[in-house]
Write a protein that holds these residues in place. Structure first.
Motif, PDB file in Angstrom:
ATOM      1  N   SER A 182      52.509  42.300  33.652  1.00 31.05           N
ATOM      2  CA  SER A 182      52.243  41.530  34.968  1.00 31.05           C
ATOM      3  C   SER A 182      52.072  40.263  34.876  1.00 31.05           C
ATOM      4  N   HIS A 222      43.210  44.485  30.184  1.00 32.91           N
ATOM      5  CA  HIS A 222      44.165  43.177  30.344  1.00 32.91           C
ATOM      6  C   HIS A 222      44.130  42.955  28.555  1.00 32.91           C
ATOM      7  N   ARG A 250      46.811  44.245  47.788  1.00 31.38           N
ATOM      8  CA  ARG A 250      48.139  43.985  47.187  1.00 31.38           C
ATOM      9  C   ARG A 250      49.130  44.686  47.820  1.00 31.38           C
ATOM     10  N   HIS A 303      47.245  52.825  35.907  1.00 36.62           N
ATOM     11  CA  HIS A 303      46.729  51.517  35.980  1.00 36.62           C
ATOM     12  C   HIS A 303      45.333  51.484  36.373  1.00 36.62           C
ATOM     13  N   HIS A 351      49.829  36.940  35.874  1.00 38.67           N
ATOM     14  CA  HIS A 351      48.605  36.621  36.097  1.00 38.67           C
ATOM     15  C   HIS A 351      48.362  35.056  36.116  1.00 38.67           C
ATOM     16  N   HIS A 362      52.533  44.940  39.929  1.00 40.70           N
ATOM     17  CA  HIS A 362      52.518  44.189  40.958  1.00 40.70           C
ATOM     18  C   HIS A 362      53.549  43.066  41.279  1.00 40.70           C
ATOM     19  N   GLU A 400      47.724  46.687  30.437  1.00 44.15           N
ATOM     20  CA  GLU A 400      48.410  45.661  31.283  1.00 44.15           C
ATOM     21  C   GLU A 400      48.615  44.354  30.561  1.00 44.15           C
ATOM     22  N   ASP A 456      45.047  50.411  40.290  1.00 39.95           N
ATOM     23  CA  ASP A 456      44.555  49.009  39.718  1.00 39.95           C
ATOM     24  C   ASP A 456      42.970  49.103  39.813  1.00 39.95           C
TER      25      ASP A 456
HETATM   26 ZN   LIG Z   1      47.199  42.846  37.483  1.00 40.82          ZN
END
Ligand SMILES: [Zn+2]
Ligand SMILES: [Zn+2]
Length: 576
Positions: free
Chosen positions: A439, A375, A507, A343, A441, A469, A414, A530
């Motif tokens: 994920s 992303h 997180r 990640h 978001h 997450h 991601e 991350d």
């Molecule tokens: Zn994320």
């Protein structure tokens, strides 16, 4: 002038400059200078100032240097005093209420004449706040919640800050001539995700109470609780709290165990010792006749009461004593078990490093692969990748891979889990990735039932390799979204989707309390840094600490496997 006080003054100046609507860059300069001061190897700034070293420290500019010069020469800063005079104390507190920005604070002050947290709370309750232009009942309620949150969390810090602080305090304690050994205990040693205070245990060659008293007299101390005893609580000017336990060398092992906690763990161990006719009295172990059994270290202590050594991360009163008694403790995953990370964000989305730079940084950390997971398109706010950008990135990864030997860059993403549970991009593009992290978001405020349905639907997509997450929590800032986590863990185990333990210190999600359940359900855990920079790769270390708290072994961790095995895992999932 001690560095703690100086750093505290600098960061207060930063907050005050910002509150008064001053230049943001100026505010930031004071904040970085405070950081630089804390990073110095010395507690006393005076010699550094005299030798001219201070002005060479990176992060300290002319304005911050003049404040420091003032502090060192007079013990005070005229600039800080001026700023403070112009700002009511309560406004500083208001700045720390989550969701209350500078513009709102100004509006509250000019509109209602409010200058303390208490007044603000009253105004939020009696409706005055809601009637302010652009506020409304919802905002007032949010602010009220924020105040409650602040009250609960005011003394809490995230693990990395607390760990750094603990190390600084420890090195100061170790410099004391009467101390032969000192160690960090408490929740820092247990690697909790948020920390309230710092515990240090010190073995002294002379009277422990006198040694403890000498720490209460140093500069930078605001107040001391329990003065005169061998265990004291010191509160420093910047709010840091140190519980210092000074003991005789022969008491050190049990004192260290006691100060490490947790309360539940101590109770369980005491109860277990009692079944063997043993008792722990203060910092000694006694047999049935009341005589002391000497123990040199913690391992000897556990052995003496018939337990295998319990790693500090497991000492939460969650059946670890039972397991230690049966010889059933797990062989916890270690940082050295990690073989790569999956990640990471590059410059293609919101990261700061190029793919080649990330690869090189990962190699330097001894890993054999790195997965780039920028992303996806729907995350436009974070520079999500268009279809074309994905293809360009894949060409670049191929080129970088050609230059590497014994190391591999993997093509990840991601991808946003959309409101209806679909994973961003179409199947034909998803096919092109080596693996996919899904994920959430957006749309955090769905009901628990809707959110659970959304995540469960995403787990049905065969392209999904990892659920990123899983609860969306931001420690000390945002609660997890409503979600039936047990149902999610169960389905992830069934479908062969790995769950992420996101290692960003804000997180640490999946929460370690759920890792054990994931392990039982057969779901793999991916420890994801991350990372948004090469430095961010070091989050992995914090993630491993959390995985250990969650009873995980190397075989439960996806990225403790080779790149080939990770690829096989993703491929198996797609074939199902
Ligand atoms: Zn994320
Ligand atoms: Zn991310």
């Amino acid at each position: 002038m001690d560095s703690r006080t100086a750093a505290h003054v600098l960061s207060q100046i930063s907050a005050l400059v910002e509150l008064q609507g001053g230049n943001r860059f100026k505010a930031r300069a004071y904040q970085s200078a405070a950081k630089a001061i804390l990073g110095l190897d010395s507690d006393d700034l005076t010699p550094l100032h005299r030798s001219g070293e201070l002005q060479k420290v990176p992060g300290i500019g002319p304005a911050t240097l003049s404040v420091l010069r003032d502090l060192i020469e007079t013990g005070e800063s005229r600039y800080y005093d001026q700023l403070r005079e112009a700002t009511p104390e309560g406004m500083l507190e208001m700045m720390r209420v989550p969701g209350l920005g500078m513009a709102k604070i100004q509006a509250i002050r000019t509109g209602l004449g409010i200058e303390t947290l208490h007044e603000l709370e009253e105004a939020a309750r009696d409706g005055r706040l809601a009637r302010l232009p652009k506020f409304g009942a919802k905002t007032a309620e949010k602010i009220l919640k924020g105040i409650g949150f602040l009250r609960e969390t005011v003394a809490l810090e995230l693990y990395p800050q607390a760990f750094g602080e603990a190390m600084r305090l420890l090195s100061g304690v170790r410099r004391h001539p009467e101390i032969v050994r000192a160690e960090i205990a408490g929740s820092v040693r247990r690697h909790r995700e948020v920390i309230g205070d710092i515990d240090i245990v010190a073995a002294c060659r002379s009277d422990p109470a006198r040694v403890a008293a000498s720490f209460a007299r140093v500069p930078g101390v605001r107040d001391v609780t329990g003065a005169g005893a061998a265990s004291i609580t010191i509160r420093y000017v910047d709010g840091t709290r140190l519980d210092l336990h000074c003991v005789r060398p022969e008491e050190f092992a049990i004192a260290w165990w006691r100060a490490t906690g947790s309360a539940g763990h101590l109770d369980d161990v005491r109860a277990h010792a009692a079944t063997r006719g043993l008792a722990i009295v203060d910092d000694t172990l006694r047999d049935a006749s009341g005589s002391t059994i000497g123990v040199d270290d913690e391992a000897a202590f556990f052995a003496a009461i018939g337990l295998s050594f319990i790693p500090p991360e497991l000492r939460e009163g969650a059946l670890e004593v039972d397991a230690a008694h049966r010889g059933g403790l797990p062989t916890l995953v270690e940082y050295a078990d990690i073989r790569g990370v999956l990640h990471c964000h590059s410059r293609y989305s919101d990261g700061t490093a190029s793919i080649a730079e990330l690869a090189e940084a990962a190699q330097r950390r001894g890993w054999s692969y790195i997965g780039i997971s920028d992303h996806s398109e729907s995350a436009f706010y974070a520079g999500g990748l268009s279809r074309d950008a994905v293809l360009t990135q894949h060409e670049e990864i191929d080129r970088v891979n050609e230059t590497l030997d014994g190391f591999r860059v993997l093509k990840g993403i991601e991808a946003d889990i959309l409101a209806d549970g679909r994973v961003d991009y179409d199947a034909s593009l998803l096919e092109r990735f080596d693996y996919v992290i899904g994920s959430i978001h957006s749309r955090f405020s769905m009901s628990g039932a809707q959110m659970t349905e959304r995540v469960l639907a995403a787990l049905d997509d065969p392209h999904l390799t990892i659920l990123g997450h899983p609860t969306g929590r931001l420690l000390l800032t945002r609660e997890p979204y409503a979600l039936d986590l047990d149902a999610v863990i169960e389905k992830a185990g069934e479908r062969g989707v790995a769950l992420e333990l996101n290692a960003d210190p804000h997180r640490l999600d999946l929460d370690w309390r759920y890792c054990h359940a994931a392990k039982r359900r057969g779901a793999m855990i991916e420890i994801g840094p991350d990372a948004h920079s090469t430095q961010g790769l070091d989050n992995t270390r914090i993630g491993v600490g959390m995985a250990r708290k969650g009873w995980l072994e190397a075989r439960n961790v996806l990225n403790a496997q080779s790149a080939d095995d990770v690829l096989a895992h993703a491929a198996r999932r797609r074939a199902r």
